[in-house]
Design a protein around this motif. Structure first.
Motif, short mmCIF file in Angstrom:
data_model
loop_
_atom_site.label_atom_id
_atom_site.label_comp_id
_atom_site.label_asym_id
_atom_site.label_seq_id
_atom_site.Cartn_x
_atom_site.Cartn_y
_atom_site.Cartn_z
N THR A 41 0.79 -1.24 -0.20
CA THR A 41 -0.11 0.16 0.00
C THR A 41 0.96 1.37 -0.06
O THR A 41 1.87 1.32 0.78
N PRO A 42 0.42 2.34 -0.70
CA PRO A 42 1.29 3.53 -0.91
C PRO A 42 1.42 4.31 0.53
O PRO A 42 0.41 4.18 1.21
N ASP A 43 2.34 5.14 0.69
CA ASP A 43 2.62 5.61 2.02
C ASP A 43 1.41 6.82 2.48
O ASP A 43 1.14 6.64 3.48
N ASN A 44 0.88 7.32 1.18
CA ASN A 44 -0.05 8.38 1.60
C ASN A 44 -1.22 7.70 2.09
O ASN A 44 -2.09 8.35 2.78
N VAL A 45 -1.43 6.57 1.58
CA VAL A 45 -3.04 5.79 1.98
C VAL A 45 -2.67 5.21 3.41
O VAL A 45 -3.64 5.58 4.15
N LEU A 46 -1.54 4.73 3.62
CA LEU A 46 -1.31 4.46 5.13
C LEU A 46 -1.25 5.33 5.96
O LEU A 46 -1.81 5.55 7.01
N ARG A 47 -0.74 6.75 5.46
CA ARG A 47 -0.67 7.78 6.47
C ARG A 47 -1.96 8.26 6.69
O ARG A 47 -2.47 8.63 7.93
N ALA A 48 -3.06 8.23 5.74
CA ALA A 48 -4.30 8.90 5.94
C ALA A 48 -5.15 8.02 6.88
O ALA A 48 -5.94 8.35 7.62
N VAL A 49 -4.94 6.40 6.61
CA VAL A 49 -5.62 5.59 7.40
C VAL A 49 -5.06 5.54 8.88
O VAL A 49 -5.92 5.67 9.73
N GLY A 50 -3.78 5.87 9.10
CA GLY A 50 -3.40 6.14 10.41
C GLY A 50 -3.82 7.30 10.96
O GLY A 50 -4.40 7.39 12.30
N ILE A 51 -3.86 8.59 10.32
CA ILE A 51 -4.54 9.65 11.10
C ILE A 51 -6.04 9.61 11.36
O ILE A 51 -6.32 9.86 12.37
N GLY A 52 -6.79 8.89 10.33
CA GLY A 52 -8.11 8.85 10.71
C GLY A 52 -8.56 7.91 11.79
O GLY A 52 -9.21 8.16 12.47
N SER A 53 -7.58 6.80 12.07
CA SER A 53 -7.97 6.04 13.09
C SER A 53 -7.23 6.73 14.42
O SER A 53 -8.19 6.51 15.39
N ALA A 54 -6.50 7.43 14.39
CA ALA A 54 -5.95 8.09 15.44
C ALA A 54 -7.02 9.27 16.10
O ALA A 54 -7.44 9.37 16.98
N VAL A 55 -7.52 9.86 15.00
CA VAL A 55 -8.64 10.81 15.18
C VAL A 55 -9.86 10.07 15.88
O VAL A 55 -10.54 10.70 16.75
N ALA A 56 -10.20 9.05 15.15
CA ALA A 56 -11.41 8.39 15.63
C ALA A 56 -11.28 7.88 17.10
O ALA A 56 -12.10 7.72 17.98
N GLY A 57 -10.03 7.34 17.38
CA GLY A 57 -9.59 6.75 18.58
C GLY A 57 -9.76 8.02 19.68
O GLY A 57 -10.13 7.79 20.83
N LEU A 58 -9.07 9.36 19.45
CA LEU A 58 -9.34 10.29 20.21
C LEU A 58 -10.84 10.82 20.49
O LEU A 58 -11.28 11.15 21.68
N ILE A 59 -11.32 10.73 19.57
CA ILE A 59 -12.94 11.03 19.79
C ILE A 59 -13.73 10.18 20.28
O ILE A 59 -14.62 10.46 21.24
N LEU A 60 -13.60 8.76 20.32
CA LEU A 60 -13.85 7.79 21.16
C LEU A 60 -13.44 8.15 22.76
O LEU A 60 -14.23 8.02 23.66
N ILE A 61 -12.35 8.40 22.81
CA ILE A 61 -11.67 8.49 24.44
C ILE A 61 -12.47 9.82 24.92
O ILE A 61 -13.07 10.03 26.01
N TRP A 62 -12.76 10.98 23.93
CA TRP A 62 -13.22 11.95 24.47
C TRP A 62 -14.85 11.82 24.77
O TRP A 62 -15.35 12.38 25.92
N VAL A 63 -15.54 11.15 23.87
CA VAL A 63 -16.83 10.77 24.21
C VAL A 63 -16.97 10.00 25.62
O VAL A 63 -17.95 10.11 26.37
N MET A 64 -16.26 9.07 25.74
CA MET A 64 -16.43 8.06 26.92
C MET A 64 -15.88 8.85 28.15
O MET A 64 -16.19 8.42 29.30
N ARG A 65 -14.92 9.76 28.16
CA ARG A 65 -14.37 10.48 29.27
C ARG A 65 -15.08 11.82 29.86
O ARG A 65 -15.07 12.07 30.91
N ARG A 66 -15.74 12.22 28.92
CA ARG A 66 -16.26 13.65 29.17
C ARG A 66 -17.39 13.39 30.26
O ARG A 66 -18.32 12.35 30.30
#
Length: 68
Positions: A41-66
């Motif tokens: 898989t090209p680097d830009n695709v892996l990078r986009a998936v990684g950033i998307g996953s990190a953002v989704a994880g942060l949102i999940l943590i924020w929702v569960m901890r608020r």
């Protein structure tokens, strides 16, 4: 005394290791195929998936901890 945030971090890391270990134990051939796919898989695709996953994880943590 450890902070609650650090304890939560270690718990999350432990859950990550458990899930990853279970995937390798349950289906090593599938994990090997997934790794080969990641290498192709090209680097830009892996990078986009990684950033998307990190953002989704942060949102999940924020929702569960608020406060409710």
């Amino acid at each position: 005394m450890r902070s609650i945030a650090f304890a939560d971090f270690l718990i999350g890391l432990g859950v990550l290791f458990v899930l990853e270990g279970l995937m390798f134990a349950a289906s090593p051939a599938w994990m090997r195929k997934a790794m080969k796919s990641a290498i192709a898989t090209p680097d830009n695709v892996l990078r986009a998936v990684g950033i998307g996953s990190a953002v989704a994880g942060l949102i999940l943590i924020w929702v569960m901890r608020r406060p409710i």
